[in-house]
Design an enzyme around this catalytic site. Sequence first.
Site, short mmCIF file in Angstrom:
data_model
loop_
_atom_site.label_atom_id
_atom_site.label_comp_id
_atom_site.label_asym_id
_atom_site.label_seq_id
_atom_site.Cartn_x
_atom_site.Cartn_y
_atom_site.Cartn_z
N ASP A 70 -1.62 80.17 15.08
CA ASP A 70 -0.16 80.06 15.03
C ASP A 70 0.41 80.63 16.33
OD1 ASP A 70 -0.55 79.44 12.31
OD2 ASP A 70 -0.53 81.58 11.80
N ASP A 76 6.77 89.24 15.61
CA ASP A 76 5.45 89.49 15.01
C ASP A 76 4.77 90.62 15.78
OD1 ASP A 76 6.13 86.80 14.44
OD2 ASP A 76 4.07 86.39 13.87
N GLU A 99 -3.51 90.91 10.80
CA GLU A 99 -3.62 89.44 10.90
C GLU A 99 -3.41 88.97 12.33
OE1 GLU A 99 -1.96 85.34 10.50
OE2 GLU A 99 -0.51 86.93 10.06
N GLU A 100 -2.71 89.76 13.13
CA GLU A 100 -2.41 89.34 14.50
C GLU A 100 -3.52 89.65 15.49
OE1 GLU A 100 0.01 87.56 15.54
OE2 GLU A 100 1.18 87.54 13.71
N ASP A 121 -0.63 92.27 7.16
CA ASP A 121 -0.03 91.10 7.79
C ASP A 121 1.35 91.58 8.22
OD1 ASP A 121 1.14 88.77 8.57
OD2 ASP A 121 0.66 87.64 6.76
N LEU A 123 4.02 90.41 9.80
CA LEU A 123 5.24 89.63 9.55
C LEU A 123 4.86 88.26 9.00
CD1 LEU A 123 8.05 90.70 9.80
CD2 LEU A 123 8.29 89.51 11.97
N ASP A 124 4.77 88.20 7.69
CA ASP A 124 4.38 86.95 7.04
C ASP A 124 5.59 86.02 6.96
OD1 ASP A 124 2.54 85.37 5.29
OD2 ASP A 124 4.19 85.70 3.91
N GLU A 285 -3.52 88.50 3.01
CA GLU A 285 -2.46 87.93 2.16
C GLU A 285 -2.88 87.86 0.70
OE1 GLU A 285 -2.28 84.35 4.68
OE2 GLU A 285 -0.21 84.83 5.13
P1 AFP Z 1 3.69 81.95 9.35
O1 AFP Z 1 3.65 83.47 9.22
O2 AFP Z 1 3.03 81.46 10.59
O3 AFP Z 1 5.09 81.41 9.19
O4 AFP Z 1 2.80 81.38 8.14
C1 AFP Z 1 3.28 81.52 6.88
C2 AFP Z 1 2.19 81.29 5.88
O5 AFP Z 1 1.02 81.91 6.22
C3 AFP Z 1 2.66 81.75 4.50
O6 AFP Z 1 3.58 82.79 4.52
C4 AFP Z 1 3.26 80.49 3.92
O7 AFP Z 1 3.25 80.47 2.52
C5 AFP Z 1 2.39 79.42 4.49
O8 AFP Z 1 1.96 79.91 5.75
C6 AFP Z 1 3.12 78.15 4.65
O9 AFP Z 1 2.23 77.18 5.07
P2 AFP Z 1 2.66 75.63 5.17
O10 AFP Z 1 3.65 75.53 6.28
O11 AFP Z 1 1.39 74.91 5.43
O12 AFP Z 1 3.25 75.26 3.83
#
Ligand code: AFP
Length: 337
Positions: A70, A76, A99-100, A121, A123-124, A285
């Site tokens: 990502d 983050d 996670e980073e 994690d 900043l999820d 997560e």
């Molecule tokens: P980010 O932290 O890169 O926004 O990722 C978020 C994540 O890990 C989790 O929080 C979400 O539920 C999932 O990805 C969303 O994934 P999709 O975009 O494939 O639905």
Amino acid sequence: MTARVPSVSKFMTLERHILDGGRLHPHATGQFSGLLHDLALAAKLVWREVTKAGLVNILGTTDRMNISGDVVKKLDEFADQTIFRMMDHGGHLCVMASEENEDLLHIPEDYPHGKYVLLYDPLDGSGNIDANVTIGSIFSIYQRASVSGKGTMEDVLQPGIRQAGAGYVLFGSSMMFVYSTGHGVHGFTLDPSVGEFLLSHENIRIPKRGRIYSVNEGNSGRWSPAVQRYMQHLKEEDPADGRPYSQRYIGSLVADVHRTLLYGGIYCYPGDTKNPDGKLRLVYECNPLAYLVEQAGGAASDGRVRILEKTPLTLHEHTPIFIGSAEDVERAVKFLR
Ligand code: AFP
């Protein structure tokens, strides 16, 4: 003289709650309470930046990709570094992993090493920052598995069932700190005027069954026939069985699971033909959220195995997940088997 009206609600700060929890363990050294306290402070520092996200030029992306591919947002990095810097010198931890970062995060040599391990994690849901959607930090705590010295891979690659505690912080319309140390799940809301987290959700219990399913339907063409059949089942008209379910998907795991914890239902991120193990990370997560949901009376499975019984082989491995109300997860697993 005016009669004093007895208060109907009690003020319980997070700090007091953590201290009271520590007293349940007469031989406790205070390391665990200290660790939770430092985490809460780190969360407030991250929140301060999150609330400024639209105001200062902190958005935009860095040139880096994280280990999961990502694009890393600046926020983050801020959250990642703030949590590390807040936690590295308290003497509670022997090692961390985030996670980073690809590798273990060691405690600097000149700081004391403790008996706990922190996985986080920072900043999820950070893909949602620009849209002002709820995001959060997730954390997981273990006792070290190694005996002494610097923490090792053995310390971080433990099955989720061995967690000593876990929680998340939600940066939404208000800021919440939700945690469990094995005695139920408790949620605290920040009162910004006094800077304290106050107990707002005591002993959260997830409904046995819900009426909401949460999944990225955009991936449906890549799902296995069994997953497709299960999702179709949830959409079928059967009022006696409480179907069809409503669909909700924020795309911020921490926010989707928080809603599931409060309202019931199921959150799914199945494997598919593109990503056989789904997208979510077991260590950062799925394990902490599975621990919380189980503590609240729910369940979490990868479709075959209970999430908390999976032993991670690597720090950043992914797992499919079906998490939420116990009866919903049980039904999903029946379809998948
Ligand atoms: P980010 O932290 O890169 O926004 O990722 C978020 C994540 O890990 C989790 O929080 C979400 O539920 C999932 O990805 C969303 O994934 P999709 O975009 O494939 O639905």
